[in-house]
Design a protein around this motif. Structure first.
Motif, PDB file in Angstrom:
ATOM      1  N   MET A   1       0.869  -1.200   0.000  1.00 44.83           N
ATOM      2  CA  MET A   1       0.000   0.000   0.000  1.00 44.83           C
ATOM      3  C   MET A   1       0.897   1.239   0.000  1.00 44.83           C
ATOM      4  SD  MET A   1      -3.440   0.815   0.543  1.00 44.83           S
ATOM      5  CE  MET A   1      -4.008  -0.775   1.127  1.00 44.83           C
ATOM      6  N   SER A   2       0.792   2.086  -1.035  1.00 45.37           N
ATOM      7  CA  SER A   2       1.649   3.265  -1.085  1.00 45.37           C
ATOM      8  C   SER A   2       0.934   4.432  -0.387  1.00 45.37           C
ATOM      9  CB  SER A   2       1.947   3.627  -2.535  1.00 45.37           C
ATOM     10  OG  SER A   2       0.759   4.026  -3.164  1.00 45.37           O
ATOM     11  N   GLU A   3       1.664   5.093   0.508  1.00 46.62           N
ATOM     12  CA  GLU A   3       1.078   6.214   1.252  1.00 46.62           C
ATOM     13  C   GLU A   3       1.967   7.432   1.124  1.00 46.62           C
ATOM     14  OE1 GLU A   3       0.924   4.396   5.104  1.00 46.62           O
ATOM     15  OE2 GLU A   3      -1.186   3.886   4.905  1.00 46.62           O
ATOM     16  N   ARG A   4       1.351   8.598   1.075  1.00 39.98           N
ATOM     17  CA  ARG A   4       2.122   9.833   1.045  1.00 39.98           C
ATOM     18  C   ARG A   4       1.297  10.917   1.736  1.00 39.98           C
ATOM     19  NH1 ARG A   4       0.174   9.167  -4.433  1.00 39.98           N
ATOM     20  NH2 ARG A   4      -1.522  10.649  -4.650  1.00 39.98           N
ATOM     21  N   LEU A   5       1.986  12.026   2.032  1.00 38.59           N
ATOM     22  CA  LEU A   5       1.278  13.193   2.558  1.00 38.59           C
ATOM     23  C   LEU A   5       0.955  14.095   1.378  1.00 38.59           C
ATOM     24  CD1 LEU A   5       3.543  13.932   5.674  1.00 38.59           C
ATOM     25  CD2 LEU A   5       1.341  12.731   5.635  1.00 38.59           C
ATOM     26  N   GLY A   6      -0.264  14.596   1.327  1.00 41.05           N
ATOM     27  CA  GLY A   6      -0.653  15.464   0.221  1.00 41.05           C
ATOM     28  C   GLY A   6      -1.374  16.687   0.742  1.00 41.05           C
ATOM     29  N   CYS A   7      -1.220  17.790   0.022  1.00 40.28           N
ATOM     30  CA  CYS A   7      -1.892  19.036   0.410  1.00 40.28           C
ATOM     31  C   CYS A   7      -3.325  19.021  -0.111  1.00 40.28           C
ATOM     32  CB  CYS A   7      -1.131  20.226  -0.184  1.00 40.28           C
ATOM     33  SG  CYS A   7      -1.963  21.800   0.131  1.00 40.28           S
ATOM     34  N   ILE A   8      -4.273  19.494   0.692  1.00 43.98           N
ATOM     35  CA  ILE A   8      -5.668  19.513   0.225  1.00 43.98           C
ATOM     36  C   ILE A   8      -5.959  20.756  -0.610  1.00 43.98           C
ATOM     37  CG2 ILE A   8      -6.463  18.138   2.220  1.00 43.98           C
ATOM     38  CD1 ILE A   8      -7.937  20.862   3.077  1.00 43.98           C
ATOM     39  N   THR A   9      -5.006  21.707  -0.632  1.00 42.17           N
ATOM     40  CA  THR A   9      -5.247  22.957  -1.360  1.00 42.17           C
ATOM     41  C   THR A   9      -4.538  22.980  -2.717  1.00 42.17           C
ATOM     42  OG1 THR A   9      -5.429  24.093   0.763  1.00 42.17           O
ATOM     43  CG2 THR A   9      -5.132  25.479  -1.177  1.00 42.17           C
ATOM     44  N   CYS A  10      -3.269  22.531  -2.750  1.00 42.79           N
ATOM     45  CA  CYS A  10      -2.541  22.468  -4.025  1.00 42.79           C
ATOM     46  C   CYS A  10      -2.177  21.012  -4.302  1.00 42.79           C
ATOM     47  CB  CYS A  10      -1.308  23.372  -3.979  1.00 42.79           C
ATOM     48  SG  CYS A  10       0.029  22.736  -2.947  1.00 42.79           S
ATOM     49  N   ASP A  11      -1.354  20.750  -5.297  1.00 42.22           N
ATOM     50  CA  ASP A  11      -1.051  19.359  -5.661  1.00 42.22           C
ATOM     51  C   ASP A  11       0.215  18.825  -4.993  1.00 42.22           C
ATOM     52  OD1 ASP A  11      -3.223  19.097  -7.238  1.00 42.22           O
ATOM     53  OD2 ASP A  11      -2.220  19.731  -9.097  1.00 42.22           O
ATOM     54  N   ALA A  12       0.799  19.589  -4.095  1.00 44.45           N
ATOM     55  CA  ALA A  12       2.081  19.178  -3.502  1.00 44.45           C
ATOM     56  C   ALA A  12       1.930  17.877  -2.723  1.00 44.45           C
ATOM     57  CB  ALA A  12       2.590  20.275  -2.577  1.00 44.45           C
ATOM     58  N   THR A  13       2.951  17.036  -2.799  1.00 46.00           N
ATOM     59  CA  THR A  13       2.978  15.824  -1.974  1.00 46.00           C
ATOM     60  C   THR A  13       4.326  15.739  -1.261  1.00 46.00           C
ATOM     61  OG1 THR A  13       3.815  14.448  -3.768  1.00 46.00           O
ATOM     62  CG2 THR A  13       1.418  14.521  -3.481  1.00 46.00           C
ATOM     63  N   TYR A  14       4.330  15.028  -0.165  1.00 44.80           N
ATOM     64  CA  TYR A  14       5.538  14.859   0.651  1.00 44.80           C
ATOM     65  C   TYR A  14       5.649  13.401   1.054  1.00 44.80           C
ATOM     66  CZ  TYR A  14       4.818  19.906   1.116  1.00 44.80           C
ATOM     67  OH  TYR A  14       4.604  21.235   0.855  1.00 44.80           O
ATOM     68  N   ASP A  15       6.862  12.967   1.354  1.00 45.97           N
ATOM     69  CA  ASP A  15       7.090  11.606   1.816  1.00 45.97           C
ATOM     70  C   ASP A  15       6.321  11.358   3.121  1.00 45.97           C
ATOM     71  OD1 ASP A  15       9.102   9.185   1.412  1.00 45.97           O
ATOM     72  OD2 ASP A  15       8.932   9.630   3.560  1.00 45.97           O
ATOM     73  N   ILE A  16       5.814  10.155   3.275  1.00 48.62           N
ATOM     74  CA  ILE A  16       5.008   9.812   4.462  1.00 48.62           C
ATOM     75  C   ILE A  16       5.824   9.939   5.756  1.00 48.62           C
ATOM     76  CG2 ILE A  16       5.449   7.297   4.411  1.00 48.62           C
ATOM     77  CD1 ILE A  16       1.982   8.776   5.014  1.00 48.62           C
ATOM     78  N   GLY A  17       7.153   9.841   5.631  1.00 47.77           N
ATOM     79  CA  GLY A  17       8.015   9.921   6.812  1.00 47.77           C
ATOM     80  C   GLY A  17       8.426  11.340   7.190  1.00 47.77           C
ATOM     81  N   LYS A  18       7.925  12.338   6.454  1.00 47.84           N
ATOM     82  CA  LYS A  18       8.230  13.744   6.782  1.00 47.84           C
ATOM     83  C   LYS A  18       7.303  14.224   7.904  1.00 47.84           C
ATOM     84  CE  LYS A  18      11.363  15.513   3.920  1.00 47.84           C
ATOM     85  NZ  LYS A  18      11.888  14.249   3.499  1.00 47.84           N
ATOM     86  N   VAL A  19       7.813  15.123   8.743  1.00 51.45           N
ATOM     87  CA  VAL A  19       6.953  15.735   9.762  1.00 51.45           C
ATOM     88  C   VAL A  19       6.328  16.982   9.146  1.00 51.45           C
ATOM     89  CG1 VAL A  19       6.887  16.876  12.003  1.00 51.45           C
ATOM     90  CG2 VAL A  19       8.290  14.833  11.692  1.00 51.45           C
ATOM     91  N   ARG A  20       5.044  16.905   8.811  1.00 56.12           N
ATOM     92  CA  ARG A  20       4.379  18.033   8.151  1.00 56.12           C
ATOM     93  C   ARG A  20       2.939  18.103   8.612  1.00 56.12           C
ATOM     94  NH1 ARG A  20       7.279  20.916   3.864  1.00 56.12           N
ATOM     95  NH2 ARG A  20       5.921  22.575   4.546  1.00 56.12           N
ATOM     96  N   TYR A  21       2.488  19.280   8.979  1.00 59.70           N
ATOM     97  CA  TYR A  21       1.082  19.464   9.336  1.00 59.70           C
ATOM     98  C   TYR A  21       0.404  20.356   8.298  1.00 59.70           C
ATOM     99  CZ  TYR A  21       3.691  18.309  13.531  1.00 59.70           C
ATOM    100  OH  TYR A  21       4.569  17.732  14.414  1.00 59.70           O
ATOM    101  N   THR A  22       1.208  21.245   7.683  1.00 59.56           N
ATOM    102  CA  THR A  22       0.688  22.118   6.626  1.00 59.56           C
ATOM    103  C   THR A  22       1.683  22.113   5.460  1.00 59.56           C
ATOM    104  OG1 THR A  22       1.705  24.002   7.728  1.00 59.56           O
ATOM    105  CG2 THR A  22      -0.647  23.691   8.113  1.00 59.56           C
ATOM    106  N   CYS A  23       1.184  22.517   4.317  1.00 62.93           N
ATOM    107  CA  CYS A  23       1.979  22.563   3.090  1.00 62.93           C
ATOM    108  C   CYS A  23       2.746  23.893   3.014  1.00 62.93           C
ATOM    109  CB  CYS A  23       1.002  22.453   1.924  1.00 62.93           C
ATOM    110  SG  CYS A  23       1.737  22.531   0.294  1.00 62.93           S
ATOM    111  N   ASP A  24       3.703  23.974   2.115  1.00 60.10           N
ATOM    112  CA  ASP A  24       4.400  25.247   1.902  1.00 60.10           C
ATOM    113  C   ASP A  24       3.419  26.343   1.489  1.00 60.10           C
ATOM    114  OD1 ASP A  24       6.757  24.056   2.548  1.00 60.10           O
ATOM    115  OD2 ASP A  24       7.365  23.659   0.469  1.00 60.10           O
ATOM    116  N   CYS A  25       2.319  25.942   0.837  1.00 59.40           N
ATOM    117  CA  CYS A  25       1.312  26.923   0.405  1.00 59.40           C
ATOM    118  C   CYS A  25       0.397  27.331   1.563  1.00 59.40           C
ATOM    119  CB  CYS A  25       0.473  26.356  -0.751  1.00 59.40           C
ATOM    120  SG  CYS A  25      -0.855  25.253  -0.229  1.00 59.40           S
ATOM    121  N   GLY A  26       0.531  26.665   2.704  1.00 59.57           N
ATOM    122  CA  GLY A  26      -0.321  26.995   3.856  1.00 59.57           C
ATOM    123  C   GLY A  26      -1.502  26.047   4.019  1.00 59.57           C
ATOM    124  N   GLY A  27      -1.771  25.226   3.000  1.00 63.53           N
ATOM    125  CA  GLY A  27      -2.908  24.294   3.052  1.00 63.53           C
ATOM    126  C   GLY A  27      -2.688  23.175   4.065  1.00 63.53           C
TER     127      GLY A  27
END
Ligand code: F0G
Length: 403
Positions: free
Chosen positions: A1-27
């Motif tokens: 099962m492939s998992e990633r972190l994705g922004c709900i506002t823009c199309d940016a995605t990040y590795d699932i192992g990154k610590v992220r609560y918001t996107c660079d765009c603020g989303g």
């Protein structure tokens, strides 16, 4: 099962192992996954199993929650809460979770991820239930727990419970929204992992409230799911749960969400009332201290949940929610004040059809609210004599039975 972190506002995605609560765009960030679609029969089979991961009402759905090695899962286990049918309405009692609230469903996932990330300490801002849950799961996982609570504004029971599990409690001079701002800054600057519901892994766990209740109902979706709305984590999780359940083919119909706020803490209701044209912030005040929140962090996810389900947002007064609490308590079920916004909301909106109310917290979470609303004729101090018992209860004295 492939998992990633994705922004709900823009199309940016990040590795699932990154610590992220918001996107660079603020989303806001969510967990996105591809991979094989599970058949719901799998969950029936797991319900029969004795393994803690299967017993957990969260990890029973693990392929759609978080892909981690089964032996790294930090579970009590949680979930598996009862669904009561009373007076034609279903009540799913999330207060039956290990620490007495639905928060355990999100916390088991966030803490499992925290362990995978090898973090040192976890933190949250809280009106008392998240802090208790965080403290319990941190204790189980051996992590340092730091909670930020609005000083003097959470129930004594929740504070005591948080302390009992061993958390360090920072009592912030301010309200929940101040504590929330501060914990976000502290986590960014001090290398602490934030496990409020802005953490996308919390949302993954809380989705299972909906999946478990759908399973309880034989995957026959109800017309309405009614629940209290504060920081909007549940609203967001429920929208995602329904979107995914439909996409996976587990249900063929989408229930409508009804998110209920207290009148004195109603920023989401205000936004709903203007067609979500603007985001409102209020200075919150209500007897339902769990949802005394004026600037909910998951606003954008919650808007999309309401839109996707053709849902509604309503507000109820403290009098209305306390009257509903009394009725839920007198059914022998019981819940904390915030949870009673559900039945009050059903009444206010005049909802009909198959309705499920989500009771989010246990009756013992806020005993002050009960004692303040107990009348003098129900609690009577007496001398230790039978005459006093008769006087207090109006009981008739029976003739003693012959020996
Ligand atoms: N009901 C109870 C009993 C809660 O404790 C909360 C939130 C809610 C409803 C609202 O849920 O935030 O997902 O919209 N309690 C948080 C806490 C804020 O810190 O315990 P939400």
């Amino acid at each position: 099962m492939s998992e990633r972190l994705g922004c709900i506002t823009c199309d940016a995605t990040y590795d699932i192992g990154k610590v992220r609560y918001t996107c660079d765009c603020g989303g806001l960030i969510e967990v996105q996954r591809g991979g094989p679609i599970l058949h719901r029969d799998t969950f029936e089979a797991r319900r029969m199993s004795r393994h803690p991961n299967d017993q957990s009402g969260v990890w029973r759905f693990r392929e759609a929650v978080l892909g981690v090695a089964p032996n790294t899962i930090v579970t009590h286990p949680e979930g598996g809460t009862r669904l009561y049918l009373r007076n034609g309405i279903y009540f799913k009692h999330e207060g039956e979770n290990p620490t007495g609230s639905f928060k355990d469903r999100g916390m088991t996932v966030a803490v499992t991820q925290a362990v995978a990330l090898r973090v040192r300490a976890i933190a949250c801002a809280s009106t008392g239930n998240t802090s208790a849950s965080l403290a319990a799961y941190a204790a189980q996982a051996g992590l340092k727990a730091i909670v930020f609570v609005p000083s003097g504004k959470i129930s004594a029971g929740k504070l005591a419970q948080t302390l009992a599990y061993g958390a360090t409690c920072l009592q912030v001079r301010g309200d929940f929204d101040d504590a929330m701002r501060l914990v976000r800054e502290a986590c960014d600057r001090l290398d602490i992992y934030l496990v409020n519901s802005i953490n996308p892994f919390r949302i993954e766990g809380q989705k299972t409230i909906i999946w478990e209740l759908l399973q309880d109902l034989g995957w026959n979706a109800p017309d309405w799911i009614v629940f209290p709305a504060g920081n909007l984590g549940n609203t967001s999780a429920f929208g995602k749960a329904l979107r995914e359940a439909h996409a996976y083919g587990w249900i063929d119909r989408i229930p409508r969400l009804a998110a209920i706020q207290a009148h004195g803490a109603n920023p989401f209701f205000r936004s709903f009332s203007d067609g979500f044209a603007s985001r409102h912030r209020v200075e919150a005040e209500t007897i339902a201290s769990a949802i005394r929140i004026g600037d909910p962090v998951s606003f954008d996810k919650a808007v999309s949940a309401i839109r996707f389900t053709n849902g509604v947002v309503a507000e109820v007064s403290d009098e209305e929610l306390m009257a509903a609490k009394r009725d839920i308590d007198r059914m022998g079920i019981g819940c904390e004040p915030a949870s009673a916004t559900t039945l009050a909301g059903v009444r206010k909106l005049g909802l009909t059809g198959r309705i499920v109310c989500i009771l989010t917290g246990h009756v013992l979470k806020d005993t002050d609210a009960i004692m303040k609303n107990t009348t003098a004729d129900q609690i009577i101090e007496i001398d230790p004599t039978i005459e006093a018992v008769i006087a207090a209860t109006g009981a008739a004295q029976s003739t003693p039975a012959p020996r």
